[in-house]
Design an enzyme around this catalytic site. Structure first.
Site, mmCIF file in Angstrom:
data_model
loop_
_atom_site.group_PDB
_atom_site.id
_atom_site.type_symbol
_atom_site.label_atom_id
_atom_site.label_comp_id
_atom_site.label_asym_id
_atom_site.label_seq_id
_atom_site.Cartn_x
_atom_site.Cartn_y
_atom_site.Cartn_z
ATOM 1 N N ALA A 142 86.651 13.393 37.139
ATOM 2 C CA ALA A 142 87.819 13.464 36.268
ATOM 3 C C ALA A 142 88.019 14.883 35.761
ATOM 4 O O ALA A 142 87.123 15.714 35.818
ATOM 5 C CB ALA A 142 87.646 12.503 35.088
ATOM 6 N N ASP A 165 74.248 8.259 35.414
ATOM 7 C CA ASP A 165 74.460 9.680 35.714
ATOM 8 C C ASP A 165 74.070 10.527 34.508
ATOM 9 O O ASP A 165 74.784 11.442 34.120
ATOM 10 C CB ASP A 165 75.921 9.930 36.101
ATOM 11 C CG ASP A 165 76.108 11.305 36.746
ATOM 12 O OD1 ASP A 165 75.122 11.847 37.272
ATOM 13 O OD2 ASP A 165 77.232 11.827 36.717
ATOM 14 N N GLY A 209 83.532 16.153 38.982
ATOM 15 C CA GLY A 209 83.604 15.466 40.260
ATOM 16 C C GLY A 209 84.417 14.199 40.179
ATOM 17 O O GLY A 209 84.908 13.707 41.206
#
Length: 671
Positions: free
Chosen positions: A23, A134, A21
């Site tokens: 790279a 994340d 999403g």
């Protein structure tokens, strides 16, 4: 980016490794240092934002401080033709998501080992005030040796302002997103801890706790629904291990672990026998309706705003005229527009009445539907009360607008006395508010007659005994019996025992085949045990210092790798305690004397005694001495302890612990 393209005259692109999403990642070869590397390029839609580029570069440079064996190393940061890129360590293997899919179920010691690696890496990042934001299995790589390495530090922090506006990012990460992040609040170190708890849940169960068709529905479950129990999935998971999941994923960040180090220290002892019978973790605040209602509106509004913004940016020329037309149409022609309306009403009066009455009917039906909906009895979800005391269960039910109904008391070897065994209706069922919930409560344990399992299949026997609350161990021996059959047991058949306090060791037939022993040097304890179980070998672990092997990895074995040995044989493996300390403390050697009482039994005149010792040279998981006694017997137990270390010993007679000391020091020495 095409193969053979050379980035900055140094990194030759080999092939694509994947697209994310944020790279795209490529395998490249460093022409100067002659090594493979991973090159990560920011996506096109993020390259034209000067603020994003500046933040990306600053955070990427900060990530170079994160030097840790379980963090993917950052080698270089650069730009070419407007393309921002990172050059990182190339990890040959797979991400943790795919590793779980291919190897599930994982042995619990291996799960603890993987999580300890991840936690140590995140602790290093937090020490540098870098929050990952994340964490998910897709961002954790497992190399060919089973070592975990976290990636996407820096990018996750640098692009944090996009996490709730990138639709693909939400869909990819919302399963691991903390409730406060889902609301749009600033992420903290406790947010990373929440994600780590979800990762541990997935390692134990093979799936994420909350699923849904949309990102919003999943996010709502994170702060509205109770975390599903991993012990409902597998009863063999210790309560202590489930408690780590529950505390890490507490809805309120204040109820979670204060630091990642606290979580790691708690996780490290979850498989220890000393934590058997631990109570289920409950946060200080079991529920807050206000914090559950507000976020849904915020998340829905945030994603709706994003959808409108995407639509506006996708078609700015077509959207504006449409809006202008709809707003100005009633006032465009003052002389001409009213005439058709008056003309139509005069020509078709019957149609006009039909439309008016139809509208009234629709409104009445809508009002009736709303009234019926409001008059319905409100529903409540039965919470999970198993494992709680009656008082705690009553309070939890009251918070869900439910009351305690019939109470039934039964004997239980799996649930502590005065704690809830189950509820009726069961947990997660939907009932009317104020409904009565029946409780089955444990009235204590009961002794049962232990069976004779000789010649039976070990796997089947173990499953049944573990379900009854026994602790079951195995050791192998060469035998003419079929592989997997039980040769003998150390608990006397027909003896009355308490399952929760009884450990039984079965001697299992390893058949008569030979095994070409592999070299286990450099492996972890869990890997060695998995290999031994597959090949039906016994392992005697010993510990010692090694300057060549890091702590908790094996540095030698006997017999050596490549030897041909028979199944059922014992292999001695030396585990490293790390490098020899520069200041060597002379170990203290002493003896502790204790008496083993003879247990009178009508079935046999002898007692089977097993002695376990923990010190510098022994592990309590391995039998130190196995003997048979016919009277009270005095034993001298040798100990060697360095510095402030403490020893342990446990004596088991006919499957029951009769003597134990978990804090042995030189002060316990007897002359």
């Amino acid at each position: 980016m095409t193969p053979n393209y050379t980035l900055s005259g140094r990194y030759r692109i080999v092939r694509s490794l994947g697209e994310g999403g944020m790279a795209n990642v490529y395998l490249a070869h460093d022409l100067i240092l002659n090594r493979d590397v991973a090159v990560k390029l920011l996506r096109l839609d993020l390259r034209d934002d000067p603020k994003t580029i500046k933040r990306f570069q600053r955070e990427a440079l900060a990530t170079t401080e994160l030097v840790h064996p379980h963090i993917v190393s950052l080698y270089d940061v650069g730009e070419e033709n407007g393309m921002q890129y990172l050059v990182m360590e190339y990890v040959k293997g797979m991400d943790l998501k795919n590793y779980i899919k291919e190897h599930f179920p994982l042995p619990m010691p291996q799960i603890v080992d993987i999580m300890e690696q991840i936690l140590s890496a995140v602790a290093t990042a937090h020490a540098h005030n870098i929050i990952h934001r994340d964490l998910k299995p897709q961002n954790i790589l497992i190399d060919e040796n089973g070592n975990a390495k976290i990636t996407d530090f820096g990018i996750a922090v640098a692009l944090s302002e996009h996490t709730m506006t990138q639709t693909n990012t939400i869909l990819g990460s919302v399963h691991y997103l903390s409730p406060e992040q889902a609301r749009g609040s600033m992420a903290t170190k406790q947010s990373d801890i929440y994600s780590l708890g979800i990762i541990l849940y997935e390692l134990l169960t093979g799936s994420v706790p909350f699923k849904g068709e949309t990102a919003v529905s999943i996010a709502l479950k994170h702060f509205q629904n109770e975390m599903p129990s991993v012990r409902d999935f597998d009863e063999e998971i210790p309560q202590a291990l489930e408690n780590v999941v529950l505390q890490a994923t507490a809805k309120d960040p204040r109820d979670r672990y204060a630091t990642v180090e606290d979580m790691a220290n708690d996780l490290l002892t979850t498989l220890s026998p000393t934590r058997v019978g631990e109570k289920r973790f409950e946060p200080n605040d079991l529920g807050n309706d206000e914090t559950k209602i507000m976020p849904s509106a915020q998340i829905t509004a945030a994603i709706e705003a994003k959808r409108q913004a995407d639509a506006a940016s996708a078609a700015p020329e077509s959207a504006a005229p449409a809006a202008t037309t709809s707003e100005t149409a009633p006032t465009t022609d003052d002389d001409e527009q009213p005439l058709p309306k008056r003309s139509w009403s005069k020509k078709h009066p019957f149609r006009r009445k039909v439309i008016i009455w139809s509208a009234i009917a629709v409104l009445l039906l809508g009002a009736l539907g709303v009234g019926l909906e409001l008059s319905r009895p409100k529903q409540a979800t039965v919470p999970r009360v198993s494992g709680l005391t009656q008082s705690a269960a009553t309070k939890l039910l009251a918070k869900h607008n439910l009351v305690v109904g019939t109470i039934k008391r039964v004997k239980s070897n799996a649930v502590a006395k005065n704690h809830v065994i189950k509820s009726l209706p069961t947990a997660h069922q939907s009932v009317q508010e104020r409904s009565r919930i029946g409780l089955t409560i444990s009235s204590g344990t009961k002794k049962i007659s232990f069976g004779n399992y000789v010649n039976e299949n070990y796997t089947t026997v173990r499953q049944n005994l573990v379900a009854d609350g026994f602790t079951v161990k195995e050791q192998f021996s060469t035998s003419s019996l079929a592989t997997g059959q039980i040769i003998s047991q150390d608990v006397v058949a027909s003896s009355n025992v308490l399952p929760s306090k009884t450990t039984v060791t079965f001697t299992v037939s390893a058949g008569s085949r030979y095994v070409s022993l592999k070299d286990m040097t450099g492996e972890t304890r869990s890997d060695i045990l998995a290999y031994a179980r597959t090949n039906r070998l016994n392992i005697d672990f010993k510990r010692g210092y090694s300057d060549e092997q890091k702590k908790n990895y094996s540095y030698s074995q006997s017999p050596d790798g490549g030897s041909e040995i028979r199944s059922g044989s014992t292999v001695t493996v030396n585990m490293s305690k790390g490098s020899q300390p520069t200041t060597v403390t002379t170990p203290k050697s002493f003896y502790v004397k204790t008496t083993v009482p003879y247990q009178t039994t009508s079935l046999t005149q002898s007692n089977d005694v097993k002695v376990y010792i923990q010190d510098d040279t022994h592990l309590i998981s391995s039998v130190y001495r196995d003997l048979t006694i016919t009277r009270d017997t005095r034993l001298s137990l040798p100990f060697q302890l360095t510095g402030k270390q403490v020893g342990q010993y446990r004596i088991v007679c006919n499957g029951v612990v009769v003597a134990e000391n978990l804090k042995v020091t030189s002060r316990d020495a007897t002359n």
